[in-house]
Design a protein around this motif. Sequence first.
Motif, PDB file in Angstrom:
ATOM      1  N   CYS A 195      14.639 -18.609 -27.858  1.00 26.46           N
ATOM      2  CA  CYS A 195      14.213 -17.569 -26.913  1.00 26.46           C
ATOM      3  C   CYS A 195      14.550 -18.037 -25.510  1.00 26.46           C
ATOM      4  CB  CYS A 195      12.716 -17.314 -27.046  1.00 26.46           C
ATOM      5  SG  CYS A 195      12.061 -16.124 -25.845  1.00 26.46           S
ATOM      6  N   ASP A 196      15.446 -17.329 -24.826  1.00 27.36           N
ATOM      7  CA  ASP A 196      15.839 -17.756 -23.485  1.00 27.36           C
ATOM      8  C   ASP A 196      14.837 -17.269 -22.438  1.00 27.36           C
ATOM      9  OD1 ASP A 196      16.366 -15.104 -22.866  1.00 27.36           O
ATOM     10  OD2 ASP A 196      18.546 -15.317 -22.837  1.00 27.36           O
ATOM     11  N   VAL A 294       6.871 -14.347 -32.233  1.00 23.55           N
ATOM     12  CA  VAL A 294       6.376 -15.667 -31.832  1.00 23.55           C
ATOM     13  C   VAL A 294       6.036 -15.698 -30.344  1.00 23.55           C
ATOM     14  CG1 VAL A 294       7.028 -18.095 -31.543  1.00 23.55           C
ATOM     15  CG2 VAL A 294       7.523 -16.915 -33.695  1.00 23.55           C
ATOM     16  N   ARG A 295       6.846 -15.038 -29.523  1.00 23.69           N
ATOM     17  CA  ARG A 295       6.615 -15.053 -28.074  1.00 23.69           C
ATOM     18  C   ARG A 295       5.234 -14.503 -27.728  1.00 23.69           C
ATOM     19  NH1 ARG A 295       9.964 -12.088 -23.191  1.00 23.69           N
ATOM     20  NH2 ARG A 295       9.905 -13.851 -21.725  1.00 23.69           N
ATOM     21  N   GLU A 296       4.754 -13.536 -28.495  1.00 22.87           N
ATOM     22  CA  GLU A 296       3.441 -12.950 -28.256  1.00 22.87           C
ATOM     23  C   GLU A 296       2.297 -13.831 -28.756  1.00 22.87           C
ATOM     24  OE1 GLU A 296       3.639  -9.250 -30.266  1.00 22.87           O
ATOM     25  OE2 GLU A 296       4.951  -8.291 -28.778  1.00 22.87           O
ATOM     26  N   ARG A 297       2.651 -14.930 -29.478  1.00 20.64           N
ATOM     27  CA  ARG A 297       1.623 -15.757 -30.109  1.00 20.64           C
ATOM     28  C   ARG A 297       1.757 -17.237 -29.759  1.00 20.64           C
ATOM     29  NH1 ARG A 297       3.025 -11.401 -32.805  1.00 20.64           N
ATOM     30  NH2 ARG A 297       1.436 -10.200 -33.947  1.00 20.64           N
ATOM     31  N   LEU A 298       2.420 -17.552 -28.679  1.00 21.18           N
ATOM     32  CA  LEU A 298       2.619 -18.949 -28.299  1.00 21.18           C
ATOM     33  C   LEU A 298       1.317 -19.653 -27.934  1.00 21.18           C
ATOM     34  CD1 LEU A 298       5.906 -18.819 -26.180  1.00 21.18           C
ATOM     35  CD2 LEU A 298       5.582 -19.918 -28.405  1.00 21.18           C
ATOM     36  N   ILE A 308       3.650 -16.112 -38.219  1.00 19.56           N
ATOM     37  CA  ILE A 308       4.896 -15.494 -38.676  1.00 19.56           C
ATOM     38  C   ILE A 308       5.183 -15.844 -40.131  1.00 19.56           C
ATOM     39  CG2 ILE A 308       6.543 -17.301 -37.984  1.00 19.56           C
ATOM     40  CD1 ILE A 308       8.333 -15.001 -36.928  1.00 19.56           C
ATOM     41  N   VAL A 309       4.754 -17.019 -40.572  1.00 18.67           N
ATOM     42  CA  VAL A 309       4.906 -17.378 -41.988  1.00 18.67           C
ATOM     43  C   VAL A 309       4.097 -16.418 -42.856  1.00 18.67           C
ATOM     44  CG1 VAL A 309       4.217 -19.081 -43.724  1.00 18.67           C
ATOM     45  CG2 VAL A 309       5.508 -19.810 -41.718  1.00 18.67           C
ATOM     46  N   LEU A 310       2.841 -16.221 -42.500  1.00 20.06           N
ATOM     47  CA  LEU A 310       1.987 -15.359 -43.316  1.00 20.06           C
ATOM     48  C   LEU A 310       2.373 -13.891 -43.192  1.00 20.06           C
ATOM     49  CD1 LEU A 310      -1.449 -17.132 -42.832  1.00 20.06           C
ATOM     50  CD2 LEU A 310       0.260 -17.441 -44.619  1.00 20.06           C
ATOM     51  N   GLN A 311       2.883 -13.493 -42.026  1.00 17.52           N
ATOM     52  CA  GLN A 311       3.378 -12.127 -41.887  1.00 17.52           C
ATOM     53  C   GLN A 311       4.593 -11.897 -42.787  1.00 17.52           C
ATOM     54  OE1 GLN A 311       1.914  -9.701 -40.364  1.00 17.52           O
ATOM     55  NE2 GLN A 311       3.475  -8.167 -40.732  1.00 17.52           N
ATOM     56  N   ASN A 320       9.774 -19.374 -50.807  1.00 20.24           N
ATOM     57  CA  ASN A 320       9.029 -20.312 -49.969  1.00 20.24           C
ATOM     58  C   ASN A 320       9.328 -19.981 -48.510  1.00 20.24           C
ATOM     59  OD1 ASN A 320      10.307 -22.878 -52.134  1.00 20.24           O
ATOM     60  ND2 ASN A 320       8.440 -21.729 -52.435  1.00 20.24           N
ATOM     61  N   ILE A 321       8.393 -20.276 -47.622  1.00 23.75           N
ATOM     62  CA  ILE A 321       8.590 -19.965 -46.205  1.00 23.75           C
ATOM     63  C   ILE A 321       8.154 -21.166 -45.368  1.00 23.75           C
ATOM     64  CG2 ILE A 321       8.201 -18.306 -44.347  1.00 23.75           C
ATOM     65  CD1 ILE A 321       6.979 -16.445 -46.561  1.00 23.75           C
ATOM     66  N   THR A 322       9.069 -21.710 -44.567  1.00 25.80           N
ATOM     67  CA  THR A 322       8.761 -22.818 -43.675  1.00 25.80           C
ATOM     68  C   THR A 322       9.292 -22.497 -42.284  1.00 25.80           C
ATOM     69  OG1 THR A 322       8.913 -24.441 -45.466  1.00 25.80           O
ATOM     70  CG2 THR A 322       9.088 -25.277 -43.218  1.00 25.80           C
ATOM     71  N   VAL A 323       8.434 -22.662 -41.270  1.00 22.83           N
ATOM     72  CA  VAL A 323       8.815 -22.343 -39.890  1.00 22.83           C
ATOM     73  C   VAL A 323       8.387 -23.471 -38.957  1.00 22.83           C
ATOM     74  CG1 VAL A 323       8.484 -20.774 -37.942  1.00 22.83           C
ATOM     75  CG2 VAL A 323       8.686 -19.848 -40.262  1.00 22.83           C
ATOM     76  N   MET A 324       9.305 -23.909 -38.110  1.00 22.44           N
ATOM     77  CA  MET A 324       9.005 -24.841 -37.027  1.00 22.44           C
ATOM     78  C   MET A 324       9.208 -24.123 -35.701  1.00 22.44           C
ATOM     79  SD  MET A 324      10.995 -28.339 -35.863  1.00 22.44           S
ATOM     80  CE  MET A 324      10.327 -29.376 -37.155  1.00 22.44           C
ATOM     81  N   VAL A 325       8.237 -24.251 -34.807  1.00 23.00           N
ATOM     82  CA  VAL A 325       8.360 -23.719 -33.452  1.00 23.00           C
ATOM     83  C   VAL A 325       8.273 -24.881 -32.474  1.00 23.00           C
ATOM     84  CG1 VAL A 325       7.345 -22.242 -31.681  1.00 23.00           C
ATOM     85  CG2 VAL A 325       7.390 -21.475 -34.069  1.00 23.00           C
TER      86      VAL A 325
END
Length: 340
Positions: A195-196, A294-298, A308-311, A320-325
């Motif tokens: 996200c820029d 994600v930007r709305e939930r930082l 976002i994983v559970l959504q 399977n769902i894996t997310v790194m922020v």
Amino acid sequence: MIGDTMTLLSLLGRIMRYFLLRPETLFLLCISLALWSYFFHTDEVKTIVKSSRDAVKMVKGKVSEMLQNDRFGRLSILDAEFSKTWHFKNNNVAVYSIQGRRDHMEDRFEAAADYVKAHLPDLLKQQLQSFEREKRESASSYASILEQRILDVDREMLGKLSANHDEAGTTCLVALLSDRELTVANVGDSRGVLCDKDGNAVALSHDHKPYQLKERKRIKRAGGFISFNGSWRVQGILAMSRSLGDYPLKNLNVVIPDPDIMTFDLDKLQPEFLILASDGLWDAFSNEEAVRFVRERLDEPHFGAKSIVLQSFYRGCPDNITVMVVKFKSGAAAGSSKSR
């Protein structure tokens, strides 16, 4: 006629499983079937069209019901339902991972993923530190070091796993921050997006899928083929065209470990955050949707990774769902890596 109808219904069910919550796909599907029904007047097609409409209404109703629930309360309830949930947070990095609807957790608790986790980061760190000390005399670059180390890990892992007849494989997505540059290496269909400063989504990698023209030509030259079985697969088996491990397909040279590497100017982009995620997320979200979400939930404890994983799970993702922020700090740099 009954057998033909069941075959068509089975195919429709598979399509809906993967694309049900993509409105544009559903719209085109229903229009196509309606036109077919209009011109050919087949009773079985009319039955399928009606069934698909009913299914769409049912799922939309379920999704609406889920979204009406309190966001955080709903997330905590679902935590207990996942047999393998893993999360991590340290400073500006957060990871959330669930098994989801799969019988096994391949994103993390699987031989190839475990091997890469155990062998790639530390040795890569050592090589990069050595490069930093000798940079003026070295002909290497961050990109070349990333590429060589990824290929080395694949070669070492193939030797060990093939000896045990272990056919496990993994994707690999590595993001390296150095000075004001971001270097991203990708093998497989995990994906990175940034996200820029203006909130725009910037793709950090490109999925390695068998249906892509470049990959399809390479597979054909190697004497292989791709076929459709729920998704396009190499030799009818693997839904990606590059990976680490997967030794039977590596022996045929139809699947390769070569990473694509891209470099980005951080001074120009001035990023707010980046997302590194397995393909389970991208089955449910586009790059742009993920960045907005994600930007709305930082400000959440996991910087939006958990939400976002559970959504994605709510939206029907079967994987399977894996997310790194990774949140960017002003004047600070941090590195991160992720494998399937």
